[in-house]
Structure formats: structure tokens, C-alpha cells
Design an enzyme around this catalytic site. Structure first.
Site, PDB file in Angstrom:
ATOM      1  N   CYS A   1      18.340  20.356  68.529  1.00  0.00           N
ATOM      2  CA  CYS A   1      19.392  20.373  67.514  1.00  0.00           C
ATOM      3  C   CYS A   1      19.677  19.018  66.850  1.00  0.00           C
ATOM      4  O   CYS A   1      18.945  18.582  65.966  1.00  0.00           O
ATOM      5  CB  CYS A   1      20.651  20.976  68.118  1.00  0.00           C
TER       6      CYS A   1
ATOM      7  N   GLU B   1      19.144  26.839  71.100  1.00  0.00           N
ATOM      8  CA  GLU B   1      19.896  25.944  71.974  1.00  0.00           C
ATOM      9  C   GLU B   1      20.958  26.729  72.739  1.00  0.00           C
ATOM     10  O   GLU B   1      21.660  27.558  72.175  1.00  0.00           O
ATOM     11  CB  GLU B   1      20.558  24.862  71.124  1.00  0.00           C
TER      12      GLU B   1
ATOM     13  N   LYS C   1      18.401  16.516  76.118  1.00  0.00           N
ATOM     14  CA  LYS C   1      18.777  16.164  74.753  1.00  0.00           C
ATOM     15  C   LYS C   1      19.245  14.710  74.676  1.00  0.00           C
ATOM     16  O   LYS C   1      20.185  14.303  75.362  1.00  0.00           O
ATOM     17  CB  LYS C   1      19.888  17.112  74.283  1.00  0.00           C
TER      18      LYS C   1
END
Length: 253
Positions: free
Chosen positions: A140, A40, A106
Site C-alpha cells: 500500500c 492488504e 511494511k
């Protein structure tokens, strides 16, 4: 169908885009895999104020990824801070050897740490087909939300790019295996090592198969690991033990 995957686990320089791109290129230069996965925000570190380092889709980061993919004939994926239409995204970029780019923004921003302040959350799941496998792109903190990653017979592997801190190391390791077992899917989780102004990172990048078994583990050092994903083996297991057919129906809002 089989797909060889390489995970690049490294310590990135804080907000040092040229240095991090050069380092990533050196590390993955010897990889033999058809798909290379980066952490990330691999080009900057986990920066919470995107105004300092955000780039457009035609900036240095995406250009470098496209040039690398085209030159090597490998697909490349990783997360970067992207400025698009006046907004900032923690964007997973999947770049094919043709230079074509698919993006996933995300969904679950780490608001506890401040990521929700200036970034815009994504709204759509993204599955890409590559090398004969269907890959769900996630980033994540998405790992903590199983509904968002639930397999509805629409993917074969989950790819997580992360900056997951040492303080929650066991959570990372446990949830990656949980996502693999509950979805009967391969799980690829690449994390970073080193330190930044707010956290320490111990890596633990891993490739897990559909039964939760470890195919490759990077430990806590800078390294590149590889493993092969076998779609036929996955389909045999899903046919023999079709737990996915008994999953509860739901609709994502």
C-alpha cells in the site's frame, strides 16, 4: 518464462477473519493462475489497533494460506496483521505450494492515519523468485516512496497489496503506472472494494506492463482478474531500452 497472476478484489467483513477467509477461498477457487494476490489486511479489513485481531505466524490466517497453497499447487500472497515477538506487523506473506512462507514487513506505515502508533515498520526489502520471475513485495503506502522500490536490476515485477481509499483513487492509478515505467518492470496492484468504519474503497486493481500499459483492470466491483507476465518480453525491452543503466547510484540506510 511466463507466470500467470490472478488478483482477488473483494469487500471484506470488518474484523471477520473466518468470513473473509471463506470468501477469499470462494473467489479464487476458479482462478487458473500460478500466483494469487490478495489485498492488504485481507482477513480483517484495515484495522489500526492490531491488539484486537493480530495473530501469530501459526494462527488461522497463515495456516489457511499454507493449506490453500499446498492443496491447489498455487502460490498465494497478501498482507495480514501479525503478532511476532511481542510486536505487531503489517506483514506481506508469500506462501509457496510447498507451504514455505516468505515475509515482508511494511516499511512505510501510514502514520497520517494512525498506522504508525502500534505497528512496527519493516527494515528490509524482500524479493522472492517464483515461476521464473523475481517479485518485489510491497504494501500500500510503500507505493508513494520510489526510492524504496527502485529497481537495481534485482526484480522483474512489483507486487502491491493495498487498502487504498476512494478519495485518493487517481493517485493510486497514476503511481502504479509511474512505478512500472520508471523501473521498467511489471507492476501488480491489488486493492479492495466496499467500506469500513473510516473509508470507502473503489478497487482499481490492475496489472501494468513495463511500458505502463494495462494488461488487466478490475474496475470497481468484486472480481478476480488475470494476466500473464512474460520475462523474455521484459528482458528484450530492457535490452533495447536500458534506461536502468543510467539510474543514479544510491545506498539505502
Amino acid at each position: 518464462m511466463q507466470l500467470r497472476v490472478a488478483l482477488c478484489q473483494f469487500d471484506m467483513g470488518w474484523e471477520d477473519i473466518p468470513g473473509n477467509l471463506a470468501k477469499a477461498g470462494r473467489m479464487i477457487g476458479s482462478a487458473e493462475a500460478g500466483l494469487v494476490v490478495l489485498p492488504e489486511m485481507f482477513a480483517t479489513g484495515f484495522v489500526l489497533d492490531p491488539r484486537r485481531v493480530a495473530e501469530p505466524m501459526d494462527g488461522r490466517i497463515v495456516t489457511w494460506m499454507r493449506e490453500y497453497a499446498c492443496r491447489t499447487g498455487r502460490a498465494l500472497t497478501g498482507s495480514a496483521i501479525i503478532r511476532d515477538d511481542g510486536r505487531y506487523f503489517n506483514r506481506q506473506l508469500f506462501v509457496r505450494p510447498t507451504g514455505e512462507v516468505t515475509v515482508y514487513d511494511k516499511r512505510h506505515l501510514f502514520s497520517i492515519g494512525g498506522e504508525g502508533g502500534l505497528f512496527t515498520a519493516g527494515t528490509e526489502r524482500v524479493v522472492v523468485e517464483y515461476g521464473g520471475l523475481r517479485l518485489l513485495l510491497l504494501v500500500c503506502y510503500d507505493l508513494r516512496f520510489p526510492v524504496w522500490s527502485r529497481c537495481r536490476n534485482d526484480y522483474d515485477a512489483i507486487v502491491y497489496s493495498a487498502s487504498w481509499p476512494e478519495s485518493r483513487r487517481e493517485v493510486w492509478r497514476t503511481l502504479l503506472r509511474a512505478r512500472a515505467i520508471e523501473n521498467e518492470a511489471y507492476v501488480i496492484g491489488v486493492n479492495r472494494v466496499g467500506v469500513d468504519p473510516s473509508a470507502r474503497y473503489t478497487g482499481d486493481s490492475v496489472i501494468v506492463d513495463f511500458m505502463g500499459r494495462t494488461a488487466a483492470d478490475a474496475g470497481d466491483r468484486e472480481t478476480v482478474i488475470e494476466a500473464t507476465l512474460d520475462r523474455e518480453a521484459l528482458e528484450r525491452f530492457r535490452t533495447k531500452f536500458p534506461a536502468w543503466r543510467d539510474a543514479d547510484p544510491f545506498t539505502l540506510g
